[in-house]
Scaffold this motif. Sequence first.
Motif, PDB file in Angstrom:
ATOM      1  N   LEU A 226      10.540 -18.923  -3.179  1.00 62.88           N
ATOM      2  CA  LEU A 226      11.869 -19.733  -3.629  1.00 62.88           C
ATOM      3  C   LEU A 226      12.066 -20.796  -3.019  1.00 62.88           C
ATOM      4  O   LEU A 226      12.685 -21.620  -3.634  1.00 62.88           O
ATOM      5  N   LEU A 227      11.936 -20.913  -1.436  1.00 57.48           N
ATOM      6  CA  LEU A 227      12.291 -22.022  -0.739  1.00 57.48           C
ATOM      7  C   LEU A 227      11.233 -23.156  -1.138  1.00 57.48           C
ATOM      8  O   LEU A 227      11.613 -24.342  -1.346  1.00 57.48           O
ATOM      9  N   ARG A 228      10.032 -22.799  -1.603  1.00 56.60           N
ATOM     10  CA  ARG A 228       9.085 -23.863  -1.833  1.00 56.60           C
ATOM     11  C   ARG A 228       9.469 -24.503  -3.355  1.00 56.60           C
ATOM     12  O   ARG A 228       9.191 -25.757  -3.576  1.00 56.60           O
TER      13      ARG A 228
ATOM     14  N   ALA B 231      12.576 -24.579  -4.202  1.00 56.21           N
ATOM     15  CA  ALA B 231      13.687 -25.320  -4.380  1.00 56.21           C
ATOM     16  C   ALA B 231      13.333 -26.941  -3.519  1.00 56.21           C
ATOM     17  O   ALA B 231      13.950 -27.714  -4.022  1.00 56.21           O
ATOM     18  N   ALA B 232      12.417 -26.828  -2.631  1.00 53.37           N
ATOM     19  CA  ALA B 232      11.967 -27.931  -1.983  1.00 53.37           C
ATOM     20  C   ALA B 232      11.292 -28.732  -2.947  1.00 53.37           C
ATOM     21  O   ALA B 232      11.476 -30.123  -2.764  1.00 53.37           O
TER      22      ALA B 232
ATOM     23  N   GLU C 124      10.720 -14.746  -0.713  1.00 56.30           N
ATOM     24  CA  GLU C 124      11.621 -16.092  -0.183  1.00 56.30           C
ATOM     25  C   GLU C 124      10.804 -17.418   0.114  1.00 56.30           C
ATOM     26  O   GLU C 124      11.400 -18.148   0.028  1.00 56.30           O
ATOM     27  N   LEU C 125       9.459 -17.141   0.589  1.00 53.05           N
ATOM     28  CA  LEU C 125       8.792 -18.359   0.507  1.00 53.05           C
ATOM     29  C   LEU C 125       8.521 -18.880  -0.661  1.00 53.05           C
ATOM     30  O   LEU C 125       8.810 -20.387  -0.663  1.00 53.05           O
TER      31      LEU C 125
END
Length: 360
Positions: free
Chosen positions: A353-355, A357-358, A350-351
């Motif tokens: 994935l979020l990075r 996306a950012a 998840e980390l």
Amino acid sequence: MQWSYPILRVGDTEIRIHLTFLLLLAWIGIAYFQEGGTSAAIEGVGFTAAVFACVVLHELGHAAAARRYGIRTPKIKLLPIGGVAELERLPEKPLEEVVVALAGPMVNVVIAALLIVVIGATAGIDALTSMDNPRVALVARVAAVNIWLVLFNLIPPFPMDGGRVLRALLATRYNRLRATEIAGIVGQFAAFAFGFIGLVVGNVLLIFVAIFVYLAATAETQAAGLEAAARAVNVRDVMISRFESLPAIATLDEAAQALLRTTQHEFPIVDRGGRLRGVLTREGLVAGLQQRGGEAPLVEAMAANIPVIRDHEKLIKALKPLKSGAVPAVGVVDAKGRLVGYVITENIGELMLLRSAAAS
């Protein structure tokens, strides 16, 4: 289903053979049998086995060089397209990575030299261009294979040995992540070239090599990104901090009830002082219910010896045991040793994935 099986242990390195490699041997045996009978089949399988013995020695060369820098190699896996030495970590310094990368091809240089100089094999044009021709002496063909292994492994597509040398050289100018990204791009472009050539000439093996190089280059680049993120993030910012734990005196029936009323798939097991005793996974719970029954203590089905780290430490310290797959979670404790959270593989996914996306 388990796809690879241990066949040998050399020191602290387990050599495993992938099921598809056995299928390759069977296919070669059948193909040679149809052409020349039993003797041809035995010769074809024997030649293939000799080639992969050289591949194992190549990978052991990497392992021996890595050991010089305190890096273990828990596994070497044999695949139809070659071998993979799974180092517990990558060398930190560019020079160390160059030494480890070149150690494998140097083993093949030594093997070829021994076969040519000592045994008297002649690795001429026939052997180099017709390694599947049974009329060429077996020893000459094995010598030719080792020459080709040296040449093939030293081309720069990452993560082949030449690509690792390229990444090490780039790391003298860029940070490790950027060097890996550049080398990974080179590897991916090379994979497309291999695939195109394989399609044009009808070489199935080259197509498989292209797929392997592309997937491996992508995986190595992602792994480097993950490590870079894990070194920059505190574990407290990623850990699961809202969870239900179970007392060590609970039964499997009580754990089953907790599984139904929560969304958790794993439950930390703590003692009265709040210290971690183990982790009960959903799979462990199901197996425990089947084997022991609901009245059995859950400590009999939990995974024990779960590593713990302090809540102020970086995520990289939890990454290593999770990547190895040896434990289902890593506990996070406060200064008094009480459990305040835990990290699982999904947290790290998840980390990233979020990075990602950012960054987009």
